[in-house]
Design a protein around this motif. Structure first.
Motif, PDB file in Angstrom:
ATOM      1  N   PHE A 199       0.806  -1.205   0.000  1.00 12.52           N
ATOM      2  CA  PHE A 199       0.000   0.000   0.000  1.00 12.52           C
ATOM      3  C   PHE A 199       0.843   1.262   0.000  1.00 12.52           C
ATOM      4  CE2 PHE A 199       0.385  -1.665   4.324  1.00 12.52           C
ATOM      5  CZ  PHE A 199       1.003  -0.616   4.969  1.00 12.52           C
ATOM      6  N   ASP A 200       2.157   1.144   0.164  1.00 13.67           N
ATOM      7  CA  ASP A 200       3.013   2.318   0.131  1.00 13.67           C
ATOM      8  C   ASP A 200       3.029   2.973  -1.243  1.00 13.67           C
ATOM      9  OD1 ASP A 200       3.681   2.097   2.760  1.00 13.67           O
ATOM     10  OD2 ASP A 200       5.468   0.884   2.422  1.00 13.67           O
TER      11      ASP A 200
ATOM     12  N   GLU B 116      -7.529   7.110   2.769  1.00 14.52           N
ATOM     13  CA  GLU B 116      -6.300   6.333   2.807  1.00 14.52           C
ATOM     14  C   GLU B 116      -6.261   5.411   4.020  1.00 14.52           C
ATOM     15  OE1 GLU B 116      -3.162   9.369   0.551  1.00 14.52           O
ATOM     16  OE2 GLU B 116      -3.402   9.433   2.719  1.00 14.52           O
ATOM     17  N   ALA B 117      -6.736   5.919   5.159  1.00 15.03           N
ATOM     18  CA  ALA B 117      -6.764   5.091   6.358  1.00 15.03           C
ATOM     19  C   ALA B 117      -7.671   3.882   6.173  1.00 15.03           C
ATOM     20  CB  ALA B 117      -7.220   5.921   7.556  1.00 15.03           C
TER      21      ALA B 117
ATOM     22  N   ALA C  76     -12.172   5.813  14.706  1.00 16.18           N
ATOM     23  CA  ALA C  76     -10.835   6.014  15.267  1.00 16.18           C
ATOM     24  C   ALA C  76     -10.126   7.192  14.601  1.00 16.18           C
ATOM     25  CB  ALA C  76     -10.006   4.734  15.110  1.00 16.18           C
ATOM     26  N   TYR C  77     -10.343   7.373  13.306  1.00 21.19           N
ATOM     27  CA  TYR C  77      -9.698   8.480  12.603  1.00 21.19           C
ATOM     28  C   TYR C  77     -10.242   9.820  13.096  1.00 21.19           C
ATOM     29  CZ  TYR C  77      -7.922  11.313   8.741  1.00 21.19           C
ATOM     30  OH  TYR C  77      -7.284  12.282   7.998  1.00 21.19           O
TER      31      TYR C  77
ATOM     32  N   PRO D 209      -2.208  13.861  10.570  1.00 18.81           N
ATOM     33  CA  PRO D 209      -3.564  13.997  10.041  1.00 18.81           C
ATOM     34  C   PRO D 209      -3.629  15.018   8.918  1.00 18.81           C
ATOM     35  CG  PRO D 209      -3.377  15.153  12.131  1.00 18.81           C
ATOM     36  CD  PRO D 209      -2.059  14.446  11.919  1.00 18.81           C
ATOM     37  N   ALA D 210      -4.331  14.662   7.862  1.00 19.55           N
ATOM     38  CA  ALA D 210      -4.580  15.605   6.777  1.00 19.55           C
ATOM     39  C   ALA D 210      -5.714  16.538   7.185  1.00 19.55           C
ATOM     40  CB  ALA D 210      -4.925  14.853   5.494  1.00 19.55           C
TER      41      ALA D 210
END
Length: 224
Positions: free
Chosen positions: A1-2, A15-16, A109-110, A194-195
């Motif tokens: 996933f990178d 993304e998370a 959670a995010y 965080p974005a």
């Protein structure tokens, strides 16, 4: 996933979710079960290998094969295929429900992580203002403009602000570690920032319509 997640520019909610689904062992297990159930359908559609025995004079075995082959094709084989398709459908519904549960847990959670980080930032700003107020109060005390009792209250407020900074920073760290565990990257050194969150849309929901839609479309109920 990178290859499709850029960690350095901040982790978005989408993304998370993608990373969490990729690394979730239960979800990957159900994906494997779905492949196995698809293979079972193919296997159920195949005809049984015949066993032909030649005996002279003609005996029971020849009649057994002559009767069993049409019976297997016309009756047993469709039943096997139907049962395999139902099992595959059940696994698919379980896979959908498990994926929805993983997405829900990661989203919660995010958001908790974003909230904890923002609370820590606001607490740091508040602690900076409290220290500045304490510095001004100390200067006024040295000039004789205020009493010692008034300055003591300001000092106490500054100490409370410093304690709040430590507490909120610890809460943000716990929220980040909780999210890292759900994403399956708890044993890595990947940076997590965080974005920026977009402005949430405002909408009016019909609670009863939401309940009816949830009850009618839950994959776990359909799987049962």
């Amino acid at each position: 996933f990178d290859e499709w997640v850029v960690w350095e520019d901040g982790l978005t909610e989408e993304e998370a979710i993608a990373v969490g689904l990729w690394n979730n062992p239960g979800y990957q297990e159900l994906l494997a079960d779905l492949d196995i159930s698809q293979a079972d359908i193919v296997l159920a559609a195949q005809l049984q290998n015949p066993q032909v025995l030649t005996m002279l004079p003609i005996g029971v075995k020849q009649w057994e094969f002559a009767l069993y082959a049409p019976l297997d094709i016309l009756w047993v084989r469709p039943v096997r295929i139907s049962a395999a398709e139902l099992e595959s459908h059940r696994v698919a519904e379980r896979l959908t429900q498990d994926g929805l549960n993983v997405v829900r847990d990661i989203r919660v959670a995010y958001i908790d992580w974003q909230l904890a980080v923002q609370r820590a930032q606001l607490t740091e700003q508040g602690e900076t203002l409290r220290r500045e107020i304490a510095r001004i109060a100390e200067a006024r005390l040295a000039a004789g403009d205020v009493a010692e009792l008034d300055v003591s209250a300001v000092r106490l407020d500054a100490l409370v602000g410093a304690a709040d900074v430590f507490r909120t920073a610890r809460d943000a760290d716990l929220a980040r570690n909780r999210l890292r565990y759900l994403l399956g990257v708890q044993l890595t050194d990947l940076p997590m920032m965080p974005a920026p969150l977009p402005e949430p849309p405002r909408a009016n929901f019909d609670i009863q319509a939401l309940i009816d839609d949830a009850v009618s479309s839950r994959p776990d109920l359909r799987a049962v």
